[in-house]
Design an enzyme around this catalytic site. Structure first.
Site, PDB file in Angstrom:
ATOM      1  N   SER A 135       0.793  -1.229   0.000  1.00  0.00           N
ATOM      2  CA  SER A 135       0.000   0.000   0.000  1.00  0.00           C
ATOM      3  C   SER A 135       0.828   1.283   0.000  1.00  0.00           C
ATOM      4  O   SER A 135       0.266   2.385   0.052  1.00  0.00           O
ATOM      5  CB  SER A 135      -0.906   0.008   1.233  1.00  0.00           C
ATOM      6  N   GLU A 136       2.140   1.174  -0.085  1.00  0.00           N
ATOM      7  CA  GLU A 136       2.999   2.327   0.136  1.00  0.00           C
ATOM      8  C   GLU A 136       2.696   3.521  -0.763  1.00  0.00           C
ATOM      9  O   GLU A 136       2.706   4.676  -0.304  1.00  0.00           O
ATOM     10  CB  GLU A 136       4.472   1.927  -0.024  1.00  0.00           C
ATOM     11  N   VAL A 137       2.456   3.276  -2.065  1.00  0.00           N
ATOM     12  CA  VAL A 137       2.288   4.425  -2.968  1.00  0.00           C
ATOM     13  C   VAL A 137       1.026   5.226  -2.649  1.00  0.00           C
ATOM     14  O   VAL A 137       0.929   6.393  -3.030  1.00  0.00           O
ATOM     15  CB  VAL A 137       2.296   3.992  -4.450  1.00  0.00           C
ATOM     16  N   LEU A 139       0.400   6.307   0.131  1.00  0.00           N
ATOM     17  CA  LEU A 139       0.863   7.288   1.117  1.00  0.00           C
ATOM     18  C   LEU A 139       1.996   8.150   0.588  1.00  0.00           C
ATOM     19  O   LEU A 139       2.636   8.878   1.338  1.00  0.00           O
ATOM     20  CB  LEU A 139       1.329   6.559   2.386  1.00  0.00           C
ATOM     21  N   LEU A 141       4.745   6.889  -0.654  1.00  0.00           N
ATOM     22  CA  LEU A 141       5.985   6.191  -0.331  1.00  0.00           C
ATOM     23  C   LEU A 141       6.232   5.071  -1.331  1.00  0.00           C
ATOM     24  O   LEU A 141       5.436   4.857  -2.251  1.00  0.00           O
ATOM     25  CB  LEU A 141       5.900   5.615   1.098  1.00  0.00           C
TER      26      LEU A 141
END
Length: 261
Positions: A135-137, A139, A141
């Site tokens: 899920s980073e992108v 946020l 990231l």
């Protein structure tokens, strides 16, 4: 040592490391990172431990980074962020290089950094109710520190999709892309992991260690004279080892090898 974010149990040659922050979906912070690194390092050095199972308490396996930890990171300088990320990277490497075989028992949702924990293990068994997400992108990231392990586990093509889309996918998809070795009904998870662990602990301890190194060190190498010489040296060395000799002798003499006594 008394752990604050984990529980550790050793029973019949098997160590269980259990993430124990169910109130925050086992999200990790700097304390959990330090304890995981220490636990895998210490257990990897204990001769009586033949396998390590990484599990979690509560409905989720690991939700990634703890929100309070992320709030702290938002105020970090560049150098502080580098040091913080290096500690996470070192922890993942400790799991990946642990000499004992490691099994991730994924009973629930596994997101972001949690997928790095799982990917760093040798064998992954997931409940069919678990979901996964990089899920980073979402946020702003990227899954940088976990990427070496996740890409090895799911392959480049799957990583291209799930690193970029941050889509949630289910356990069946995790199995299809190679991230999970097995997907089982929730009520069969314990039994499935126990069966795999039984196979691990009945094999030659030294051979299991060397076989784990073999995969890690041969993968991606060109098939050339150097690789052929290296693999020939490995089999010659293990044939001459105490356990190598004992294993062949016990097979020919139709008896149990000494490591099963």
């Amino acid at each position: 040592m008394e752990y604050q974010t984990l529980t550790i149990a050793i029973d019949d040659k098997v160590a269980a490391i259990t993430l124990n922050r169910p109130d925050v979906r086992n999200a990790f912070n700097e304390h959990a990172i330090a304890e995981l690194a220490l636990a895998f390092d210490e257990l990897g050095r204990i001769d009586a431990v033949r396998a390590i199972v990484l599990a979690a308490n509560g409905p989720a396996f690991c939700a990634g980074a703890d929100l309070n930890w992320m709030k702290k990171m938002a105020g970090y300088s560049h150098s502080e962020n580098q040091e913080d990320a290096a500690r996470l990277a070192d922890m993942l490497r400790t799991i990946y290089l642990c000499p004992k075989p490691t099994v991730a028992k994924v009973q629930g949702d596994c997101y972001a950094g949690g997928m790095g924990l799982v990917a760093a293990c040798d064998i992954v068994v997931s409940s069919e109710v678990a979901n996964f997400c990089l899920s980073e992108v979402k946020l702003g990231l990227i899954p940088a520190t976990i990427s070496p392990y996740v890409i090895k586990a799911m392959g480049e093509q799957a990583a291209r999709r799930y690193f970029l889309t941050a889509e949630r996918f289910d356990a069946r998809e995790a199995h299809r892309i190679g991230f999970a070795h097995e997907v089982v009904a929730a009520d069969m998870l314990d039994a499935s992991v126990a069966g795999i662990v039984k196979s691990l602990v009945t094999n030659s301890p030294n051979a299991v260690v060397e076989a784990k190194k073999l995969v890690r060190e041969v993968v991606g190498q060109p098939v050339n004279d150097a690789l052929l010489a290296d693999t020939a040296n490995r089999i010659a060395a293990i044939r001459a080892s105490m356990e190598g000799k004992e294993g062949v002798a016990s097979f020919l003499e139709k008896r149990k090898p000494t490591w099963l006594n």
